[in-house]
Design a protein around this motif. Sequence first.
Motif, PDB file in Angstrom:
ATOM      1  N   ILE A   3       3.642  17.902 -46.974  1.00 49.49           N
ATOM      2  CA  ILE A   3       3.076  17.266 -45.786  1.00 49.49           C
ATOM      3  C   ILE A   3       1.558  17.156 -45.916  1.00 49.49           C
ATOM      4  O   ILE A   3       0.974  16.115 -45.621  1.00 49.49           O
ATOM      5  CB  ILE A   3       3.487  18.046 -44.520  1.00 49.49           C
ATOM      6  CG1 ILE A   3       4.995  17.947 -44.315  1.00 49.49           C
ATOM      7  CG2 ILE A   3       2.736  17.529 -43.304  1.00 49.49           C
ATOM      8  CD1 ILE A   3       5.522  18.839 -43.224  1.00 49.49           C
ATOM      9  N   ALA A   4       0.926  18.222 -46.387  1.00 45.53           N
ATOM     10  CA  ALA A   4      -0.529  18.198 -46.564  1.00 45.53           C
ATOM     11  C   ALA A   4      -0.925  17.146 -47.597  1.00 45.53           C
ATOM     12  O   ALA A   4      -1.933  16.442 -47.429  1.00 45.53           O
ATOM     13  CB  ALA A   4      -1.027  19.573 -46.988  1.00 45.53           C
ATOM     14  N   GLY A  51      -7.166  15.603 -53.922  1.00 41.74           N
ATOM     15  CA  GLY A  51      -6.575  16.742 -53.224  1.00 41.74           C
ATOM     16  C   GLY A  51      -5.127  16.490 -52.838  1.00 41.74           C
ATOM     17  O   GLY A  51      -4.289  17.387 -52.917  1.00 41.74           O
ATOM     18  N   GLY A  52      -4.818  15.274 -52.410  1.00 38.08           N
ATOM     19  CA  GLY A  52      -3.446  14.934 -52.053  1.00 38.08           C
ATOM     20  C   GLY A  52      -2.511  14.976 -53.245  1.00 38.08           C
ATOM     21  O   GLY A  52      -1.397  15.499 -53.155  1.00 38.08           O
ATOM     22  N   ILE A  53      -2.966  14.445 -54.351  1.00 35.21           N
ATOM     23  CA  ILE A  53      -2.142  14.469 -55.563  1.00 35.21           C
ATOM     24  C   ILE A  53      -1.958  15.901 -56.050  1.00 35.21           C
ATOM     25  O   ILE A  53      -0.863  16.298 -56.456  1.00 35.21           O
ATOM     26  CB  ILE A  53      -2.757  13.562 -56.644  1.00 35.21           C
ATOM     27  CG1 ILE A  53      -2.651  12.105 -56.202  1.00 35.21           C
ATOM     28  CG2 ILE A  53      -2.087  13.784 -57.995  1.00 35.21           C
ATOM     29  CD1 ILE A  53      -3.420  11.134 -57.070  1.00 35.21           C
ATOM     30  N   ALA A  54      -3.030  16.701 -55.993  1.00 31.93           N
ATOM     31  CA  ALA A  54      -2.929  18.105 -56.408  1.00 31.93           C
ATOM     32  C   ALA A  54      -1.960  18.871 -55.517  1.00 31.93           C
ATOM     33  O   ALA A  54      -1.203  19.719 -55.994  1.00 31.93           O
ATOM     34  CB  ALA A  54      -4.309  18.754 -56.382  1.00 31.93           C
ATOM     35  N   ALA A  55      -1.979  18.563 -54.223  1.00 32.95           N
ATOM     36  CA  ALA A  55      -1.060  19.241 -53.302  1.00 32.95           C
ATOM     37  C   ALA A  55       0.391  18.873 -53.590  1.00 32.95           C
ATOM     38  O   ALA A  55       1.293  19.680 -53.359  1.00 32.95           O
ATOM     39  CB  ALA A  55      -1.415  18.892 -51.859  1.00 32.95           C
ATOM     40  N   PRO A  60       2.199  26.011 -55.545  1.00 36.22           N
ATOM     41  CA  PRO A  60       1.656  26.243 -54.196  1.00 36.22           C
ATOM     42  C   PRO A  60       0.319  26.989 -54.142  1.00 36.22           C
ATOM     43  O   PRO A  60      -0.563  26.625 -53.389  1.00 36.22           O
ATOM     44  CB  PRO A  60       2.758  27.043 -53.512  1.00 36.22           C
ATOM     45  CG  PRO A  60       4.002  26.656 -54.210  1.00 36.22           C
ATOM     46  CD  PRO A  60       3.606  26.405 -55.622  1.00 36.22           C
ATOM     47  N   GLY A  61       0.135  28.043 -54.919  1.00 37.24           N
ATOM     48  CA  GLY A  61      -1.126  28.802 -54.883  1.00 37.24           C
ATOM     49  C   GLY A  61      -2.300  27.974 -55.364  1.00 37.24           C
ATOM     50  O   GLY A  61      -3.371  27.959 -54.743  1.00 37.24           O
ATOM     51  N   THR A  62      -2.121  27.278 -56.453  1.00 42.23           N
ATOM     52  CA  THR A  62      -3.172  26.430 -56.992  1.00 42.23           C
ATOM     53  C   THR A  62      -3.407  25.224 -56.100  1.00 42.23           C
ATOM     54  O   THR A  62      -4.551  24.804 -55.896  1.00 42.23           O
ATOM     55  CB  THR A  62      -2.792  25.952 -58.408  1.00 42.23           C
ATOM     56  OG1 THR A  62      -2.473  27.086 -59.206  1.00 42.23           O
ATOM     57  CG2 THR A  62      -3.910  25.186 -59.052  1.00 42.23           C
ATOM     58  N   LEU A  67      -6.673  21.880 -52.640  1.00 39.60           N
ATOM     59  CA  LEU A  67      -6.680  21.143 -51.386  1.00 39.60           C
ATOM     60  C   LEU A  67      -7.907  21.518 -50.557  1.00 39.60           C
ATOM     61  O   LEU A  67      -8.618  20.649 -50.049  1.00 39.60           O
ATOM     62  CB  LEU A  67      -5.395  21.457 -50.614  1.00 39.60           C
ATOM     63  CG  LEU A  67      -5.192  20.701 -49.325  1.00 39.60           C
ATOM     64  CD1 LEU A  67      -3.961  19.836 -49.473  1.00 39.60           C
ATOM     65  CD2 LEU A  67      -5.014  21.665 -48.193  1.00 39.60           C
ATOM     66  N   ILE A  68      -8.199  22.801 -50.444  1.00 39.27           N
ATOM     67  CA  ILE A  68      -9.363  23.254 -49.674  1.00 39.27           C
ATOM     68  C   ILE A  68     -10.653  22.759 -50.307  1.00 39.27           C
ATOM     69  O   ILE A  68     -11.551  22.257 -49.611  1.00 39.27           O
ATOM     70  CB  ILE A  68      -9.349  24.791 -49.552  1.00 39.27           C
ATOM     71  CG1 ILE A  68      -8.200  25.230 -48.643  1.00 39.27           C
ATOM     72  CG2 ILE A  68     -10.677  25.320 -49.016  1.00 39.27           C
ATOM     73  CD1 ILE A  68      -7.955  26.725 -48.638  1.00 39.27           C
TER      74      ILE A  68
END
Length: 114
Positions: A3-4, A51-55, A60-62, A67-68
């Motif tokens: 979702i993020a 950030g969206g692609i990384a999310a 999950p931890g990375t 994202l932040i």
Amino acid sequence: MQIAGVVLLLAALSAAVAGLRNRRVTAGHDAPIRQAVAPSQLVAAVLLAAGGIAALISPPGTALLLLIVCVVGALATIGAGSWRGARLAVTEPQSDGQGCGGGGCGGCGQVCGS
């Protein structure tokens, strides 16, 4: 994280659309200001997309850390671009034939030199 990631990709799309619109503005009293803000909007769009692609694809931890970092970077970039646009608005006189050069300062809010 899905979702993020989708939310960040949508935010990246909207920032890119706003940046491209502001780049094409050529008329109006706020055109130089909007053109000054456009590059920072486009860079923020790239950061949000990253950030969206990384999310979406990272563990999950990375993904949370990336994202932040991308969101904070995009917000800082937009803030810097807004600061640049505000400085330009304060330092450059408006040259559309109104205001101080157009026969008075009634209601324009600028400090006139005459």
